[in-house]
Design a protein around this motif. Structure first.
Motif, short mmCIF file in Angstrom:
data_model
loop_
_atom_site.label_atom_id
_atom_site.label_comp_id
_atom_site.label_asym_id
_atom_site.label_seq_id
_atom_site.Cartn_x
_atom_site.Cartn_y
_atom_site.Cartn_z
N LEU A 255 0.83 -1.20 0.00
CA LEU A 255 0.00 0.00 0.00
C LEU A 255 0.86 1.26 0.00
CD1 LEU A 255 -2.54 -1.11 2.76
CD2 LEU A 255 -2.90 -1.21 0.29
N SER A 256 0.26 2.37 -0.41
CA SER A 256 0.93 3.68 -0.36
C SER A 256 0.10 4.63 0.49
CB SER A 256 1.08 4.27 -1.77
OG SER A 256 1.86 3.42 -2.59
N VAL A 257 0.76 5.31 1.41
CA VAL A 257 0.09 6.34 2.21
C VAL A 257 0.18 7.65 1.44
CG1 VAL A 257 -0.04 7.54 4.41
CG2 VAL A 257 0.68 5.14 4.35
N LEU A 258 -0.98 8.16 1.01
CA LEU A 258 -1.00 9.36 0.16
C LEU A 258 -0.91 10.65 0.97
CD1 LEU A 258 -3.81 8.46 -2.40
CD2 LEU A 258 -1.36 8.02 -2.55
N GLU A 259 -1.65 10.69 2.06
CA GLU A 259 -1.81 11.97 2.76
C GLU A 259 -2.20 11.71 4.21
OE1 GLU A 259 -5.31 15.33 2.92
OE2 GLU A 259 -4.79 14.55 0.94
N VAL A 260 -1.79 12.65 5.06
CA VAL A 260 -2.22 12.65 6.46
C VAL A 260 -2.88 14.00 6.71
CG1 VAL A 260 -1.53 12.55 8.88
CG2 VAL A 260 -0.40 11.08 7.19
N ARG A 261 -4.13 13.96 7.15
CA ARG A 261 -4.86 15.20 7.40
C ARG A 261 -5.08 15.38 8.90
NH1 ARG A 261 -10.49 16.08 4.38
NH2 ARG A 261 -9.14 15.40 2.68
N GLU A 275 -4.98 20.89 8.33
CA GLU A 275 -3.59 20.81 7.87
C GLU A 275 -3.40 19.53 7.07
OE1 GLU A 275 0.95 20.48 9.68
OE2 GLU A 275 -0.75 20.73 11.02
N GLN A 276 -2.98 19.66 5.83
CA GLN A 276 -2.73 18.51 4.97
C GLN A 276 -1.23 18.31 4.82
OE1 GLN A 276 -5.32 19.92 1.61
NE2 GLN A 276 -5.96 17.78 1.61
N ARG A 277 -0.80 17.05 4.96
CA ARG A 277 0.63 16.74 4.83
C ARG A 277 0.81 15.58 3.86
NH1 ARG A 277 3.32 16.79 10.89
NH2 ARG A 277 2.57 18.84 11.56
N LEU A 278 1.81 15.70 2.99
CA LEU A 278 2.21 14.54 2.20
C LEU A 278 2.81 13.51 3.13
CD1 LEU A 278 3.93 15.77 -1.07
CD2 LEU A 278 1.71 14.71 -0.82
N GLY A 374 7.06 10.77 -23.13
CA GLY A 374 5.64 10.77 -23.43
C GLY A 374 4.78 10.26 -22.29
N ASP A 375 5.40 9.66 -21.27
CA ASP A 375 4.62 9.25 -20.11
C ASP A 375 3.97 10.47 -19.46
OD1 ASP A 375 5.21 6.59 -20.40
OD2 ASP A 375 6.66 6.48 -18.76
N ILE A 376 2.75 10.27 -18.96
CA ILE A 376 2.05 11.34 -18.23
C ILE A 376 1.97 10.93 -16.77
CG2 ILE A 376 -0.09 12.64 -17.99
CD1 ILE A 376 -0.59 12.22 -20.95
N LEU A 377 2.58 11.72 -15.91
CA LEU A 377 2.60 11.42 -14.48
C LEU A 377 1.50 12.19 -13.77
CD1 LEU A 377 6.45 11.83 -13.77
CD2 LEU A 377 5.25 9.90 -14.83
N LEU A 378 0.77 11.51 -12.90
CA LEU A 378 -0.18 12.20 -12.02
C LEU A 378 0.55 12.48 -10.72
CD1 LEU A 378 -3.11 13.18 -11.61
CD2 LEU A 378 -3.57 11.00 -10.48
N ILE A 379 0.89 13.75 -10.51
CA ILE A 379 1.71 14.11 -9.35
C ILE A 379 0.85 14.74 -8.26
CG2 ILE A 379 3.88 14.36 -10.60
CD1 ILE A 379 3.39 17.32 -10.81
N GLN A 380 1.27 14.55 -7.04
CA GLN A 380 0.56 15.07 -5.87
C GLN A 380 1.55 15.82 -4.99
OE1 GLN A 380 -0.02 12.36 -2.69
NE2 GLN A 380 -2.00 13.20 -2.06
N GLY A 381 1.14 16.99 -4.51
CA GLY A 381 2.01 17.76 -3.63
C GLY A 381 1.36 19.07 -3.25
N LYS A 382 2.06 19.85 -2.46
CA LYS A 382 1.59 21.21 -2.16
C LYS A 382 1.45 21.96 -3.48
CE LYS A 382 1.94 21.27 2.49
NZ LYS A 382 0.87 21.65 3.42
N TRP A 383 0.43 22.78 -3.55
CA TRP A 383 0.19 23.50 -4.81
C TRP A 383 1.42 24.30 -5.24
CZ3 TRP A 383 -3.48 22.20 -7.93
CH2 TRP A 383 -4.68 21.69 -7.45
#
Length: 610
Positions: A255-261, A275-278, A374-383
């Motif tokens: 599993l992957s932990v995406l976020e801790v709120r 407060e949102q944290r990666l 050409g790969d498209i990455l869906l990235i997550q992070g602080k804006w």
């Protein structure tokens, strides 16, 4: 006087043509009055320090916060439940609700508060906002006729009556007149708005807004909602006070932990912070934290059982942390490397949630995936970190505008606080015993919206302000000074009123109304009421009739001015949002203004006999 009238006439022509921006026309008129010596520099810039203009700025910020916190959507949802998706039902409900609010709050404040709600309402009902925004502005003016405090001209005629020794008006003396105005307004506006108000709003062009992928669209596209599990850390949980790296959920459960709120509440329940944290290796879990996990549902359930986590149903939100797609170009240093070796997390503090390669979506075992051009990455992070990639990372093209996307995210947990600030502002403006001026209340409310985070940033607050409307009103206000200073307005008013007074009381009443109405096209309604009140009072006494219907004709003519975008602040407020031209006000507002006058010439003597 001649120069002033020529400048005014030319301005009206350019406004009507619509070929030049309205704020530019207003500024040119202002400069012309300066160059001809009609106005002093101090008089010319007086509009920019006018209380109405300052209030408009503050109200734009308050309105922006109402949208940002989702209050507009909630309010529009309630209205939709009452009216259904019937356009006529929505129109009638909007007119009545706006008029009632306008009876106690300034018409400028009413429009600024209702405008984001109306735009949201129109989107939900799938109708053009332009069909509702101009009626909104007009309804706020009609509502001002319901009470003594509804609009400044009401207070002006009250003062004229009191100073001349007549019985002052009560708080609800205006109510019958206001009700007639609302009925006439609804009957006239319903067909006119359908016939003429079909302007294009900003953002309609080519359907761009509709084609843009939303954040929820991305979650659906990469099937992240299907793989998402959410848990809460409790006192009994074995993970409290442990870091993510200590849990080793990737190796043990895949599993992957995406976020801790983390939700922080103060003693004042309105002050809530999220407060949102990666989920980095060093992120330490605390009691009350909400943990977002991506991967096989059965494995997630097993992890929760082993670690004694409580399952919850909090959806992913994007307050501080966002998502975006990024394309790997041929010159990207990531091409040929695995995500583990790419260092995106180390360099930019972002995670990769998925990879789109052609028609395939890869969301599992990403760490060892070798990336290709050409790969498209869906990235997550602080804006701000996603924006850094867009600006700094060579060979990585971030799709869309991350900071603009962040500005569209609803800060719904701030909605109670924004509502409290708005209600406090309204109450301060309604009740005279509160020793705070309306302009002070509005500025304070706007500032509080920014300081408490109801609007994302100071930059976002500035973007909510429609500067074209602000400049238009501020530049046109000194025109009234020029007309009064040169004696043009007084000359026109006296000629019309004195001439008609010799005919009959009804003719004089009509003359007072339409003279006031005409003058309000070019100078502020308050200034017009101040100018016309003594003329109406004197004319009534000269022919031996009651001054009450004449003075009501003044306040009606000053307040029911719909044929120009700059005659009242509400008309100017909706001009850009509705995509209106000067001629739209002529087509819809002028017939309403004339019909309203004709009706009132016969109704006023029935309510207040000669």
């Amino acid at each position: 006087m001649i120069a002033t009238l020529i400048i005014l006439a030319l301005s009206a022509v350019f406004f009507a043509m619509g070929k030049v921006r309205s704020d530019l026309v207003a500024l040119c008129a202002l400069v012309a009055l300066l160059l001809t010596g009609t106005l002093t520099p101090q008089e010319a810039i007086s509009g920019f320090s006018n209380q109405v203009v300052i209030m408009m700025v503050g109200l734009f910020v308050v309105g922006g916060a109402i949208v940002q916190t989702g209050l507009a959507k909630k309010a529009s949802g309630k209205l939709m439940m009452l009216a259904g998706d019937n356009e006529i039902g929505l129109f009638l409900l909007l007119m009545v609700v706006t008029a009632v609010i306008g009876a106690f709050v300034s018409n400028t404040g009413t429009v600024a508060l209702m405008m984001p709600i109306v735009v949201s309402l129109a989107q939900k009902a799938k109708i053009r906002a332009s069909r509702l925004l101009m009626p909104l502005a007009f309804a706020s003016s009609m509502g001002g006729m319901l009470t003594l405090i509804g609009t400044p001209p009401n207070l002006v005629i009250q003062e004229a009556l009191t100073e001349s020794g007549h019985q002052p008006l009560g708080f609800f003396s205006f109510l019958p007149v206001g009700l007639v105005c609302i009925v006439v307004g609804i009957v006239v506006l319903l067909p006119l708005s359908k016939r003429f108000l079909n302007g294009r709003q900003r953002g309609d062009d080519d359907g761009k807004a509709r084609r843009r992928k939303t954040l929820d669209d991305l979650l659906e596209e990469y099937s992240l909602k299907d793989d998402l599990s959410v848990f809460t850390v409790t006192d009994a949980s074995l993970v409290k006070d442990k870091s993510i790296v200590e849990l080793d959920v990737q190796r043990r459960y895949g599993l992957s932990v995406l976020e801790v709120r983390r939700v922080k509440k103060t003693h004042a329940k309105l002050m809530k912070e999220v407060e949102q944290r990666l989920a980095g290796p060093d992120t330490r879990l605390m009691v009350g934290d909400i943990v977002y996990v991506s991967g096989n549902k059965q494995q997630a359930e097993q992890m929760a059982a082993d670690m004694q986590l409580n399952k919850t149903s909090q959806p992913l939100a994007f307050y501080d942390i966002g998502i975006a797609e990024a394309v790997l170009m041929h010159n990207s240093r990531l091409c040929g490397k695995t995500l583990r070796d790419g260092g995106l997390r180390r360099l930019y503090s972002v995670n990769v949630l998925g990879v789109r390669r052609g028609d395939d979506y890869i969301t599992r075992n990403l760490a060892d995936l070798k990336l290709r051009q050409g790969d498209i990455l869906l990235i997550q992070g602080k804006w701000k970190n996603i924006s850094r990639i867009a600006n700094l990372a060579e060979g990585i093209l971030v799709m869309g505008q991350p900071l603009e996307e962040a500005a569209r995210v609803t800060l719904d947990y701030k909605a109670p606080l924004a509502a409290a600030i708005m209600v406090a502002m309204i109450l301060t403006m309604v009740f005279d015993f509160i020793p705070v001026a309306p302009v002070t209340a509005v500025i304070t409310a706007g500032l509080l919206m920014v300081l408490t985070g109801c609007i994302r940033s100071v930059e976002a607050a500035y973007k909510t302000i429609n500067w074209e409307s602000i400049v238009l009103i501020a530049a046109m206000l000194p025109m009234s000074v020029a007309l009064e200073k040169t004696g043009a307005s007084a000359l026109v008013a006296r000629m019309l009123a004195d001439g008609l007074g010799q005919a009959s009381p009804y003719a004089l009443l009509a003359g007072v109304y339409f003279t006031t109405s005409l003058l309000t096209l070019f100078i502020s309604n308050t200034a017009t009421a101040v100018l016309m009140s003594p003329i109406a009072l004197t004319s009534a006494m000269a022919i031996g009739v009651s001054p009450y219907p004449m003075l009501f004709a003044v306040t009606l003519g000053a307040s029911m001015c719909f044929a120009s975008p700059f005659s009242t602040p509400p008309n100017a407020l909706v001009m850009q949002a509705g995509g209106y031209t000067f001629m739209d006000y002529i087509k819809v507002g002028l017939p309403l203004q004339i019909i309203m006058g004709l009706v009132m010439v016969f109704v006023l003597p029935l309510l207040f006999p000669f």
